[in-house]
Design a protein around this motif. Sequence first.
Motif, PDB file in Angstrom:
ATOM      1  N   ILE A  95     -15.016  -8.355 -80.224  1.00  0.00           N
ATOM      2  CA  ILE A  95     -15.825  -7.406 -80.971  1.00  0.00           C
ATOM      3  C   ILE A  95     -14.880  -6.299 -81.430  1.00  0.00           C
ATOM      4  O   ILE A  95     -14.248  -5.622 -80.604  1.00  0.00           O
ATOM      5  N   GLN A  96     -14.759  -6.144 -82.726  1.00  0.00           N
ATOM      6  CA  GLN A  96     -13.830  -5.171 -83.296  1.00  0.00           C
ATOM      7  C   GLN A  96     -14.143  -3.756 -82.831  1.00  0.00           C
ATOM      8  O   GLN A  96     -15.300  -3.357 -82.734  1.00  0.00           O
ATOM      9  N   ASP A  99     -12.696  -1.020 -76.761  1.00  0.00           N
ATOM     10  CA  ASP A  99     -11.575  -0.800 -75.850  1.00  0.00           C
ATOM     11  C   ASP A  99     -12.141  -0.296 -74.539  1.00  0.00           C
ATOM     12  O   ASP A  99     -12.715   0.798 -74.506  1.00  0.00           O
ATOM     13  N   PRO A 100     -12.086  -1.028 -73.453  1.00  0.00           N
ATOM     14  CA  PRO A 100     -11.394  -2.311 -73.371  1.00  0.00           C
ATOM     15  C   PRO A 100     -12.101  -3.377 -74.209  1.00  0.00           C
ATOM     16  O   PRO A 100     -13.260  -3.227 -74.577  1.00  0.00           O
ATOM     17  N   ALA A 101     -11.379  -4.443 -74.471  1.00  0.00           N
ATOM     18  CA  ALA A 101     -11.886  -5.504 -75.335  1.00  0.00           C
ATOM     19  C   ALA A 101     -13.176  -6.097 -74.782  1.00  0.00           C
ATOM     20  O   ALA A 101     -13.297  -6.355 -73.599  1.00  0.00           O
ATOM     21  N   MET A 102     -14.123  -6.281 -75.686  1.00  0.00           N
ATOM     22  CA  MET A 102     -15.369  -6.954 -75.359  1.00  0.00           C
ATOM     23  C   MET A 102     -15.464  -8.159 -76.277  1.00  0.00           C
ATOM     24  O   MET A 102     -14.933  -8.151 -77.389  1.00  0.00           O
ATOM     25  N   TYR A 103     -16.165  -9.185 -75.804  1.00  0.00           N
ATOM     26  CA  TYR A 103     -16.224 -10.433 -76.552  1.00  0.00           C
ATOM     27  C   TYR A 103     -17.656 -10.882 -76.766  1.00  0.00           C
ATOM     28  O   TYR A 103     -18.554 -10.517 -76.028  1.00  0.00           O
ATOM     29  N   GLN A 104     -17.826 -11.690 -77.802  1.00  0.00           N
ATOM     30  CA  GLN A 104     -19.121 -12.286 -78.097  1.00  0.00           C
ATOM     31  C   GLN A 104     -18.899 -13.754 -78.451  1.00  0.00           C
ATOM     32  O   GLN A 104     -17.807 -14.136 -78.863  1.00  0.00           O
TER      33      GLN A 104
END
Length: 138
Positions: A95-96, A99-104
């Motif tokens: 997911i743009q 921070d920290p990076a999250m995902y989908q």
Amino acid sequence: MHKEAAPADWTPKGQAAKGASLARATVVNQRVSRLASRSYVSGYHTETRETAVASSGPGYEGCEGTYCAEGNVVHALGGDWTKVRSGVAYVQEKIQGTDPAMYQPAVTPVCLECKLDYPLSNFVPGITSEPDGPWSEP
């Protein structure tokens, strides 16, 4: 790989929906970097009613070689591809701006190799596929 029995009120549509939910959750929760680039798919066995979720990569326990996620689901559900219906495949997408990076989860098309290995009837309605190969876009 995750495998589970079907509930008493099993339906193909219900197992496909449950499998898709499990596959999406697996993609989002995958934190091991060597596994993050894999695709994940669910499938169900038309006779035993079991559902499995697997990733692309090295074969299911006891199998030699590397397989697409669909092939690993077939192996997880007993190895008879004619009795397995694969669901929508997902990959991890960052997911743009997080921070920290999250995902989908992001839908990924059925690859040409799987289109050569399995007929369209071995997939649940709603899948997408690469444009080349033996069957056209559903």
